[in-house]
Write an enzyme that holds these catalytic residues in place. Structure first.
Site, short mmCIF file in Angstrom:
data_model
loop_
_atom_site.label_atom_id
_atom_site.label_comp_id
_atom_site.label_asym_id
_atom_site.label_seq_id
_atom_site.Cartn_x
_atom_site.Cartn_y
_atom_site.Cartn_z
N GLU B 13 1.06 -1.31 0.00
CA GLU B 13 -0.02 -0.02 -0.56
C GLU B 13 0.95 1.53 -0.03
OE1 GLU B 13 -3.41 -0.94 2.74
OE2 GLU B 13 -2.11 -2.26 3.21
N TYR B 216 -12.99 0.23 -3.66
CA TYR B 216 -11.82 1.09 -3.27
C TYR B 216 -11.79 1.99 -4.89
CZ TYR B 216 -10.66 -1.68 0.36
OH TYR B 216 -10.55 -2.48 1.72
N ARG B 255 -10.16 3.46 12.04
CA ARG B 255 -11.58 3.01 11.34
C ARG B 255 -12.35 1.68 11.63
NH1 ARG B 255 -10.27 2.60 5.55
NH2 ARG B 255 -11.00 0.64 5.73
N GLU B 269 -13.32 -5.90 10.73
CA GLU B 269 -12.17 -5.35 11.15
C GLU B 269 -12.15 -4.04 11.09
OE1 GLU B 269 -9.49 -4.79 7.33
OE2 GLU B 269 -10.94 -5.50 5.81
N ASN B 271 -8.85 -1.52 10.17
CA ASN B 271 -7.37 -0.83 10.34
C ASN B 271 -7.21 0.16 10.97
OD1 ASN B 271 -8.30 -1.20 7.43
ND2 ASN B 271 -9.88 -0.59 8.12
#
Lengths: 480, 310
Positions: B13, B216, B255, B269, B271
């Site tokens: 990323e 995304y 987040r 999940e 982040n």
């Protein structure tokens, strides 16, 4: 030392997207940005052996020649070389283009030629001239990855026709044309890279060339022939370009100095029938007025020496050696289920792996081994296709790096193959059995080409000569 | 205040991180701070030693920057840093570990199984896959345990698609999880300090709901903030998000991604360091709460310098 000015304007960028989004043209909606693009961005790390590029080798170009010619331009024609030039390009540049096309047996009328900023601009200008949103464009599957965003940005509806070892399957093209007839739709043009295609490395056979040109004449259908690699042949017999077979009535020809001299000078060209050319010239005027005057002067000087062909031949010789190294390495390091093309020219090899391997995911794994390639999906408009194939570049990479790069990719693939075996307990059919593949549907073309140890490109020292001179990576029969 | 903005690194990323970092630098300069951008590479420690920043703004995503590695280094160097600490980062990065923590803390999360690559290679774990149908049912989502964005996340509609999806997921990590697919609205709740920000909803526009990459991509997903939720749903979603944030030990900001299913929210999940680009969800959410990007950055810095002020 004066203080450098502020790097960026200090306007607020909060909510930037919302502020501008309402202003964006509809065509920006089909321009892609994705996780895969971020992945490709990290292939630029210096320690990565990149077989992902599309670079010619410029390292053997004589620096002395370059220096002398640029000096002469500066001394003798500084004012002109620094000035604007005609939109169509200088007549002297066109003379060089006519000479290059002559080397492949073509005799264009100089008035039909426009000098462009690389072949890429020629493709863009042709689309600008011919494509309205929703118009149909037909191209090969896989096709030149750089053409996909151009077609998308003009909002063309792109239909891809599968390739095999002899290039675009013309029978399939005829089926597509017949279907479009029934739907009352007329394609604007068929785009083809007939020689050592990027990315597949395959060459359109003579028979298919003739049939394609016939079709174009029968149906008054335009064909865009993109031929950057034709002179970079290092094996087999040269085949006549579509432009030559047709005489220039229905074939628009695109090529470039990028692969025979330098991509850095950004000089390409298009040849089109006069009415089309008239519009292309207007389009170019709107885009950038004219192509770089300075680099056109350089080409003129360079061609005046009369040694350009020697240099192209020396490049082809280098690439032949690198192709051999890559094919040798592929035989040594890729699993028996893999197939690949053995091009007789150009820059690229296209390899296809067992269909359960997604080359996008494989790239993430390969990057941990510091090696990169282009995942096959880049060559398709439908992003679910080409997922088990990859494009490998051999022209811009030295032999040792080709060997090491292919070894690393091979190691990564071997791990995937072994894991898949463990997952299916040797029940190989498990992964391939569903007749209705789910959302991760695979490319039918590559599926047909996938695991087959009988493909003729393996275990042979001498490539089998097909009519197109290239060895077949794909099955000959057309896939669904 | 002198702020070292750490960005880039070698993770998958990297691209997003460079954009997050650049935007943070801009904001810091506008706030009148001294920003020093550092692309986290081999000279990171040397650079930090030379620059001697008051605080490090960690704008890194994925392995190396979001998993506790950088945070451990900053602790050793004694430099305060933004976002969650070492342990929380480690827990968030590893989805399997995170799901265990969530379940132990009573935070709802979809049922799952996790597998190590060695289990398949050496222990014949493939035979255990036959239990999946009965234990989790289909469809399933298969993910690498440690991986950001949508890379390697695959959807399996039937048993036949599992091996291939596993090969993809194992490309990113040696541990993967197979998670029950939960149908529902896709929501994200960002937390700043201890305060939840307005809920964002991601609505795929005409796309395939199993196309995870679409989430995304600008233009393929519409983001609505604040999401239109009934009072009870809003409360349940916020409670689940704060529960997850606490269970994983997050601080500063993070987040939480969840699904609002028929039976209530399910946390997918957390982040630890979500994106801070102009299309990222945390900044959008802050904006909806009336917090500009500059204010957001300032607040994140305050939380790093005076954790007690949280």
């Amino acid at each position: 030392m004066e203080e450098t000015p502020h790097r960026r304007r200090a306007h607020t960028r909060t909510r930037d997207l919302e502020r501008y989004a309402g202003l964006f043209a509809e065509r920006t909606g089909v321009m892609r940005s994705s996780a895969m693009r971020d992945l490709m961005a990290i292939t630029a790390r210096p320690e990565v052996i990149s077989l992902a590029g599309g670079l010619p080798d410029t390292s053997t170009f004589p620096a002395g020649t370059f220096a002398a010619q640029m000096t002469r331009i500066a001394q003798e024609s500084a004012a002109e070389a620094l000035q604007y030039g005609p939109t169509e390009g200088f007549a002297e540049t066109v003379d060089c283009i006519v000479e290059v096309m002559g080397a492949e047996g073509m005799l264009p009328d100089p008035d039909d030629v426009i000098v462009t900023t690389g072949g890429q601009q020629a493709i863009d200008l042709i689309c600008k001239t011919l494509i309205d949103p929703g118009d149909v464009v037909i191209c090969e599957a896989p096709t030149y990855p750089g053409a996909v965003p151009v077609f998308c940005s003009y909002q063309a509806e792109t239909i891809q026709v599968d390739c095999d070892g002899d290039g675009m399957q013309i029978e399939q093209l005829e089926e597509v044309l017949a279907r479009l007839d029934r739907e009352g739709s007329r394609p604007k043009f068929v785009y083809s890279v007939p020689n050592f295609q990027n990315p597949a490395g395959v060459t359109l056979s003579l028979q298919r060339r003739q049939r394609l040109v016939e079709l174009a004449r029968e149906r008054e259908l335009l064909v865009v022939e993109d031929n950057p690699y034709g002179l970079l042949r290092f094996g087999g017999e040269a085949l006549p370009p579509l432009y030559q077979l047709d005489g220039g009535d229905f074939v628009i020809y695109v090529s470039t100095f990028s692969k025979i001299l330098s991509p850095g000078i950004r000089l390409g060209w298009a040849v089109a029938p006069p009415p089309v050319m008239e519009k292309i010239v207007l389009g170019k005027q709107a885009s950038d007025l004219c192509t770089s005057t300075l680099t056109q002067y350089f080409v003129r000087e360079y061609f005046a020496e009369g040694r350009w062909r020697e240099y192209v031949d020396s490049l082809a010789e280098i690439y032949r050696g690198r192709r051999d190294t890559m094919v040798e390495s592929l035989r040594e390091h890729f699993p028996p289920q893999a197939t690949w093309t053995e091009p007789q020219g150009g820059l690229f090899i296209w390899a296809t792996l067992p269909e359960y391997i997604d080359t996008g995911d494989l790239l993430a794994k390969a990057l941990r081994e510091d090696v990169a390639f282009v995942p096959g999906q880049a060559a398709y408009v439908d992003q679910n296709r080409g997922r088990s194939s990859m494009r490998l570049n051999f022209s811009g990479v030295k032999d040792e790096e080709i060997r090491e790069g292919v070894r690393r990719i091979g190691k990564t693939i071997a791990e995937q193959v072994e894991l898949y075996g463990a997952l299916t307990g040797g029940r190989e059919e498990v992964g391939e059995s569903p007749s209705e593949p789910g959302p991760a549907a695979k490319d039918p073309g590559s599926a047909a080409a996938a695991p087959s140890k009988e493909t003729p490109d393996r275990g042979e020292d001498e490539p089998t000569e097909g009519p197109g001179g290239d060895v077949l990576p794909f099955r000959k029969e057309s896939s669904a | 205040v002198k702020v070292a903005v750490l960005k880039g690194g070698r993770s998958l990323e990297r691209g997003v991180s460079l954009r997050s970092g650049a935007r943070v630098e801009d904001a810091l300069e506008r706030l009148g701070h001294e920003a020093v951008a550092i692309d986290a590479g081999g000279d990171l420690v040397k650079r930090l030693a030379a620059e001697r920043p008051d605080v490090a703004f960690v704008a890194m995503h994925g392995l190396g920057g979001e998993d506790g590695t950088i945070q451990e280094l900053l602790e050793i160097l004694g430099i305060p840093f933004t976002g969650p600490g070492v342990a929380a980062c480690g827990r968030c990065m590893d989805k399997v570990l995170a799901k265990h923590e969530l379940r132990d803390a009573g935070v709802p999360t979809p049922d799952w199984f996790a597998f190590n690559e060695t289990a398949f290679r050496e222990l014949g774990a493939a035979d255990a896959l036959e239990n999946l149908e009965e234990r989790l049912g289909f469809p399933l989502v298969i993910k690498p345990s440690r991986g950001g964005s949508a890379l390697g996340v695959k959807f399996a509609a039937s048993w036949f698609e599992v091996p291939e999806a596993l090969v993809s997921a194992f490309s990113y990590d040696s541990r993967v999880l197979l998670e029950r697919f939960v149908e529902g609205r896709e929501l994200a709740v960002s937390v700043l300090g201890t305060e939840p920000l307005p809920v964002v909803e991601a609505i795929p526009t005409g796309g395939d709901r199993y196309d995870f990459e679409a989430r995304y991509e600008i233009g393929r997903t519409e983001f609505v903030c604040p999401a239109s939720l009934g009072e009870a749903d809003a409360a349940a979603v916020t409670a689940a998000a704060l529960g997850a944030y606490d269970a994983l030990g997050c601080s500063g900001f993070s987040r939480v991604d969840l699904i609002l299913a028929k039976g209530g929210p399910q946390v997918l999940e957390v982040n630890a360091i979500p994106g801070l680009t102009d299309t990222s969800l945390l900044p959008q959410s802050a904006e909806a709460a009336g917090v500009s990007f500059e204010d957001l950055v300032e607040r994140i810095l305050e939380l790093a310098l005076k954790p007690a002020a949280a």
